[in-house]
Scaffold this motif. Structure first.
Motif, PDB file in Angstrom:
ATOM      1  N   GLU A 276       0.834  -1.197   0.000  1.00 60.00           N
ATOM      2  CA  GLU A 276       0.000   0.000   0.000  1.00 60.00           C
ATOM      3  C   GLU A 276       0.867   1.244   0.000  1.00 60.00           C
ATOM      4  O   GLU A 276       1.884   1.293   0.715  1.00 60.00           O
ATOM      5  CB  GLU A 276      -0.905   0.000   1.247  1.00 60.00           C
ATOM      6  CG  GLU A 276      -1.939   1.101   1.243  1.00 60.00           C
ATOM      7  CD  GLU A 276      -2.901   0.996   2.439  1.00 60.00           C
ATOM      8  OE1 GLU A 276      -3.106  -0.129   2.953  1.00 60.00           O
ATOM      9  OE2 GLU A 276      -3.409   2.046   2.846  1.00 60.00           O
ATOM     10  N   ALA A 277       0.504   2.218  -0.826  1.00 57.25           N
ATOM     11  CA  ALA A 277       1.169   3.526  -0.813  1.00 57.25           C
ATOM     12  C   ALA A 277       0.166   4.574  -1.277  1.00 57.25           C
ATOM     13  O   ALA A 277      -0.757   4.251  -2.041  1.00 57.25           O
ATOM     14  CB  ALA A 277       2.382   3.524  -1.751  1.00 57.25           C
ATOM     15  N   ASP A 278       0.344   5.794  -0.841  1.00 57.89           N
ATOM     16  CA  ASP A 278      -0.567   6.893  -1.198  1.00 57.89           C
ATOM     17  C   ASP A 278      -2.027   6.506  -0.942  1.00 57.89           C
ATOM     18  O   ASP A 278      -2.938   6.937  -1.654  1.00 57.89           O
ATOM     19  CB  ASP A 278      -0.406   7.283  -2.690  1.00 57.89           C
ATOM     20  CG  ASP A 278       0.945   7.943  -2.971  1.00 57.89           C
ATOM     21  OD1 ASP A 278       1.659   8.250  -2.000  1.00 57.89           O
ATOM     22  OD2 ASP A 278       1.278   8.134  -4.162  1.00 57.89           O
ATOM     23  N   GLY A 279      -2.245   5.625   0.046  1.00 56.98           N
ATOM     24  CA  GLY A 279      -3.613   5.229   0.373  1.00 56.98           C
ATOM     25  C   GLY A 279      -4.231   4.251  -0.609  1.00 56.98           C
ATOM     26  O   GLY A 279      -5.430   3.990  -0.567  1.00 56.98           O
ATOM     27  N   VAL A 280      -3.404   3.682  -1.500  1.00 53.36           N
ATOM     28  CA  VAL A 280      -3.918   2.755  -2.513  1.00 53.36           C
ATOM     29  C   VAL A 280      -3.186   1.430  -2.389  1.00 53.36           C
ATOM     30  O   VAL A 280      -1.959   1.394  -2.255  1.00 53.36           O
ATOM     31  CB  VAL A 280      -3.690   3.320  -3.945  1.00 53.36           C
ATOM     32  CG1 VAL A 280      -4.226   2.349  -4.998  1.00 53.36           C
ATOM     33  CG2 VAL A 280      -4.331   4.682  -4.082  1.00 53.36           C
ATOM     34  N   LYS A 281      -3.925   0.326  -2.416  1.00 58.65           N
ATOM     35  CA  LYS A 281      -3.286  -0.990  -2.417  1.00 58.65           C
ATOM     36  C   LYS A 281      -2.889  -1.365  -3.841  1.00 58.65           C
ATOM     37  O   LYS A 281      -3.597  -1.020  -4.795  1.00 58.65           O
ATOM     38  CB  LYS A 281      -4.246  -2.034  -1.852  1.00 58.65           C
ATOM     39  CG  LYS A 281      -4.391  -1.945  -0.346  1.00 58.65           C
ATOM     40  CD  LYS A 281      -5.223  -3.077   0.209  1.00 58.65           C
ATOM     41  CE  LYS A 281      -5.246  -2.976   1.738  1.00 58.65           C
ATOM     42  NZ  LYS A 281      -6.300  -3.783   2.318  1.00 58.65           N
ATOM     43  N   PHE A 282      -1.768  -2.068  -3.962  1.00 57.48           N
ATOM     44  CA  PHE A 282      -1.312  -2.487  -5.295  1.00 57.48           C
ATOM     45  C   PHE A 282      -0.591  -3.819  -5.184  1.00 57.48           C
ATOM     46  O   PHE A 282      -0.069  -4.185  -4.133  1.00 57.48           O
ATOM     47  CB  PHE A 282      -0.420  -1.429  -5.943  1.00 57.48           C
ATOM     48  CG  PHE A 282       0.804  -1.084  -5.136  1.00 57.48           C
ATOM     49  CD1 PHE A 282       0.739  -0.209  -4.069  1.00 57.48           C
ATOM     50  CD2 PHE A 282       2.048  -1.642  -5.460  1.00 57.48           C
ATOM     51  CE1 PHE A 282       1.871   0.106  -3.324  1.00 57.48           C
ATOM     52  CE2 PHE A 282       3.188  -1.336  -4.715  1.00 57.48           C
ATOM     53  CZ  PHE A 282       3.091  -0.458  -3.642  1.00 57.48           C
ATOM     54  N   ARG A 283      -0.588  -4.560  -6.300  1.00 61.97           N
ATOM     55  CA  ARG A 283      -0.037  -5.916  -6.329  1.00 61.97           C
ATOM     56  C   ARG A 283       1.357  -5.913  -6.963  1.00 61.97           C
ATOM     57  O   ARG A 283       1.575  -5.232  -7.974  1.00 61.97           O
ATOM     58  CB  ARG A 283      -0.935  -6.847  -7.142  1.00 61.97           C
ATOM     59  CG  ARG A 283      -2.341  -7.007  -6.570  1.00 61.97           C
ATOM     60  CD  ARG A 283      -3.274  -7.691  -7.561  1.00 61.97           C
ATOM     61  NE  ARG A 283      -3.006  -9.105  -7.746  1.00 61.97           N
ATOM     62  CZ  ARG A 283      -2.487  -9.650  -8.839  1.00 61.97           C
ATOM     63  NH1 ARG A 283      -2.153  -8.918  -9.870  1.00 61.97           N
ATOM     64  NH2 ARG A 283      -2.307 -10.954  -8.917  1.00 61.97           N
ATOM     65  N   VAL A 284       2.280  -6.676  -6.382  1.00 60.84           N
ATOM     66  CA  VAL A 284       3.651  -6.724  -6.899  1.00 60.84           C
ATOM     67  C   VAL A 284       4.134  -8.175  -6.926  1.00 60.84           C
ATOM     68  O   VAL A 284       3.907  -8.930  -5.964  1.00 60.84           O
ATOM     69  CB  VAL A 284       4.614  -5.919  -5.995  1.00 60.84           C
ATOM     70  CG1 VAL A 284       6.029  -5.945  -6.556  1.00 60.84           C
ATOM     71  CG2 VAL A 284       4.144  -4.494  -5.834  1.00 60.84           C
ATOM     72  N   ASP A 285       4.766  -8.574  -8.006  1.00 62.72           N
ATOM     73  CA  ASP A 285       5.499  -9.847  -8.082  1.00 62.72           C
ATOM     74  C   ASP A 285       6.457  -9.914  -6.880  1.00 62.72           C
ATOM     75  O   ASP A 285       7.229  -8.967  -6.652  1.00 62.72           O
ATOM     76  CB  ASP A 285       6.262  -9.848  -9.409  1.00 62.72           C
ATOM     77  CG  ASP A 285       7.212 -11.019  -9.571  1.00 62.72           C
ATOM     78  OD1 ASP A 285       7.347 -11.842  -8.649  1.00 62.72           O
ATOM     79  OD2 ASP A 285       7.827 -11.090 -10.651  1.00 62.72           O
ATOM     80  N   CYS A 286       6.416 -11.014  -6.101  1.00 63.65           N
ATOM     81  CA  CYS A 286       7.312 -11.098  -4.929  1.00 63.65           C
ATOM     82  C   CYS A 286       8.784 -11.160  -5.332  1.00 63.65           C
ATOM     83  O   CYS A 286       9.654 -10.863  -4.514  1.00 63.65           O
ATOM     84  CB  CYS A 286       6.968 -12.336  -4.100  1.00 63.65           C
ATOM     85  SG  CYS A 286       5.370 -12.245  -3.274  1.00 63.65           S
ATOM     86  N   GLY A 287       9.080 -11.557  -6.564  1.00 59.34           N
ATOM     87  CA  GLY A 287      10.473 -11.701  -7.016  1.00 59.34           C
ATOM     88  C   GLY A 287      11.315 -10.461  -6.799  1.00 59.34           C
ATOM     89  O   GLY A 287      12.415 -10.565  -6.247  1.00 59.34           O
ATOM     90  N   PRO A 288      10.866  -9.280  -7.213  1.00 56.76           N
ATOM     91  CA  PRO A 288      11.692  -8.072  -7.035  1.00 56.76           C
ATOM     92  C   PRO A 288      11.670  -7.507  -5.620  1.00 56.76           C
ATOM     93  O   PRO A 288      12.257  -6.454  -5.383  1.00 56.76           O
ATOM     94  CB  PRO A 288      11.064  -7.069  -8.011  1.00 56.76           C
ATOM     95  CG  PRO A 288      10.128  -7.843  -8.854  1.00 56.76           C
ATOM     96  CD  PRO A 288       9.713  -9.036  -8.066  1.00 56.76           C
ATOM     97  N   LEU A 289      10.978  -8.161  -4.706  1.00 59.74           N
ATOM     98  CA  LEU A 289      10.915  -7.643  -3.340  1.00 59.74           C
ATOM     99  C   LEU A 289      11.952  -8.335  -2.460  1.00 59.74           C
ATOM    100  O   LEU A 289      12.206  -9.529  -2.599  1.00 59.74           O
ATOM    101  CB  LEU A 289       9.522  -7.882  -2.739  1.00 59.74           C
ATOM    102  CG  LEU A 289       8.367  -7.169  -3.452  1.00 59.74           C
ATOM    103  CD1 LEU A 289       7.050  -7.559  -2.805  1.00 59.74           C
ATOM    104  CD2 LEU A 289       8.563  -5.659  -3.428  1.00 59.74           C
ATOM    105  N   LEU A 290      12.539  -7.547  -1.570  1.00 56.75           N
ATOM    106  CA  LEU A 290      13.524  -8.076  -0.643  1.00 56.75           C
ATOM    107  C   LEU A 290      12.983  -7.913   0.761  1.00 56.75           C
ATOM    108  O   LEU A 290      12.594  -6.811   1.157  1.00 56.75           O
ATOM    109  CB  LEU A 290      14.834  -7.299  -0.804  1.00 56.75           C
ATOM    110  CG  LEU A 290      16.024  -7.792  -0.027  1.00 56.75           C
ATOM    111  CD1 LEU A 290      16.483  -9.139  -0.576  1.00 56.75           C
ATOM    112  CD2 LEU A 290      17.166  -6.784  -0.125  1.00 56.75           C
ATOM    113  N   GLU A 291      12.931  -9.000   1.512  1.00 55.50           N
ATOM    114  CA  GLU A 291      12.449  -8.889   2.888  1.00 55.50           C
ATOM    115  C   GLU A 291      13.513  -8.199   3.728  1.00 55.50           C
ATOM    116  O   GLU A 291      14.698  -8.496   3.606  1.00 55.50           O
ATOM    117  CB  GLU A 291      12.133 -10.278   3.446  1.00 55.50           C
ATOM    118  CG  GLU A 291      11.424 -10.204   4.784  1.00 55.50           C
ATOM    119  CD  GLU A 291      10.854 -11.537   5.218  1.00 55.50           C
ATOM    120  OE1 GLU A 291      11.225 -12.576   4.631  1.00 55.50           O
ATOM    121  OE2 GLU A 291      10.047 -11.554   6.151  1.00 55.50           O
ATOM    122  N   VAL A 292      13.092  -7.271   4.566  1.00 55.88           N
ATOM    123  CA  VAL A 292      14.073  -6.536   5.383  1.00 55.88           C
ATOM    124  C   VAL A 292      13.743  -6.696   6.856  1.00 55.88           C
ATOM    125  O   VAL A 292      12.676  -7.173   7.204  1.00 55.88           O
ATOM    126  CB  VAL A 292      14.109  -5.030   5.022  1.00 55.88           C
ATOM    127  CG1 VAL A 292      14.642  -4.843   3.634  1.00 55.88           C
ATOM    128  CG2 VAL A 292      12.731  -4.398   5.162  1.00 55.88           C
TER     129      VAL A 292
END
Ligand SMILES: [Zn+2]
Length: 292
Positions: A276-292
């Motif tokens: 979620e950003a700017d009050g809007v939910k959005f979907r992202v391929d988990c591949g480019p995401l890095l858990e921190v």
């Protein structure tokens, strides 16, 4: 090296859902599946598809990019070929992918990293006594490549694991995302589509093929532009006030919380996270995401 999870189904035969009866170590295999595309995720998908009713499985398949967990470490996988013997019942199996379009050196190095991490978590300090070739259990010519010094021989494999055990720090990044996981975008991406400011997207939004499994960008896959920076292709000169246009590069150092997770499918092999950003939910391929 990233570990991801694509568990085998529990309603077939490939995953017996039996607990290991002890820990003797790790059994190392090569897939000897030289087909193009026969990487770790493809092997995970085999267990979820046409191999579901075979009594064949493995705890991990490893390629140049990922270690894919297919059967949990505490469960038996049918990999060592020794039935109810110690190989199947007391060791964790790692299949190293040798697909033609892979990289056997990187894949084997990743298996080294994973093996060291597993041994460390099980309190092992002497790698040699806890690493087995598949050959050890049944005499099978496996791991086929390592037994032919490709990319290096067994002693080198064992020594590399020992080196990692000696210097302590694990290089494994567990990338199994759950609701509530904290993630960042990992890298620099291109702006493929633009939505200008409107009622829904107060700062506009961008569509990015690399973060949504390609073109076209689904209506819920646009990323609100608020937290994104315009940058150079190498990530330099990140400007969080820059206006993004089609063809620009973007990066983002904001940490997001995962709101929802969609499990992997044939078309979304990494799964999908809702952020979620700017009050809007959005979907992202988990591949480019890095858990921190
Ligand atoms: Zn084997």
């Amino acid at each position: 090296m990233q570990v991801i999870e694509r568990l085998a189904p529990v309603d077939g035969l490939c995953r017996p859902c039996r607990n290991r009866t002890g820990f003797k170590g790790i059994s190392i295999h090569n897939t000897s599946n030289w087909s193009k595309g026969a990487n770790a995720i493809a092997h995970a998908n085999l267990l979820r598809g046409s191999w579901k009713y075979k009594t064949i499985s493995w705890n991990y398949a490893v390629d140049k990019d990922y270690a894919v967990r297919c059967v949990p470490e505490n469960e038996v996988a049918w990999c060592q070929g020794d039935g109810n013997g110690d190989g199947n019942m007391k060791t964790i199996s790692i299949e190293i992918c040798d697909n033609a379009d892979g990289d056997i050196r990187k894949a084997t190095d990743n298996a080294v990293i994973l093996a060291a991490d597993i041994l460390k978590r099980n309190g092992v300090s002497n790698a040699k006594s806890f690493l087995f070739q598949h050959n050890n259990w049944t005499g099978k010519d496996c791991p086929y490549d390592i037994r032919r010094n490709n990319p290096y021989d067994w002693n080198t494999f064992v020594n590399k694991v020992q080196e990692l055990l000696n210097n302590g720090k694990s290089e494994v990044v567990d990338q199994i995302l759950h609701v509530g996981s904290k993630v960042k975008f990992n890298g620099v991406f291109k702006v493929d589509k633009i939505i200008t400011q409107n009622n829904k997207y107060k700062n506009g939004a961008i569509g990015c093929y690399a973060t949504c499994y390609g073109s076209p960008v689904g209506i819920n896959d646009y990323i609100p532009s608020g937290p994104l920076a315009k940058c150079n292709r190498d990530g330099s000169n990140a400007n969080y006030n820059g206006i993004l246009n089609t063809g620009d590069y973007w990066c983002c150092d904001k940490v997001f919380e995962v709101k929802e997770i969609e499990l992997p499918t044939k078309f979304t092999p990494n799964g999908v996270a809702t952020l979620e950003a700017d009050g809007v939910k959005f979907r992202v391929d988990c591949g480019p995401l890095l858990e921190v």
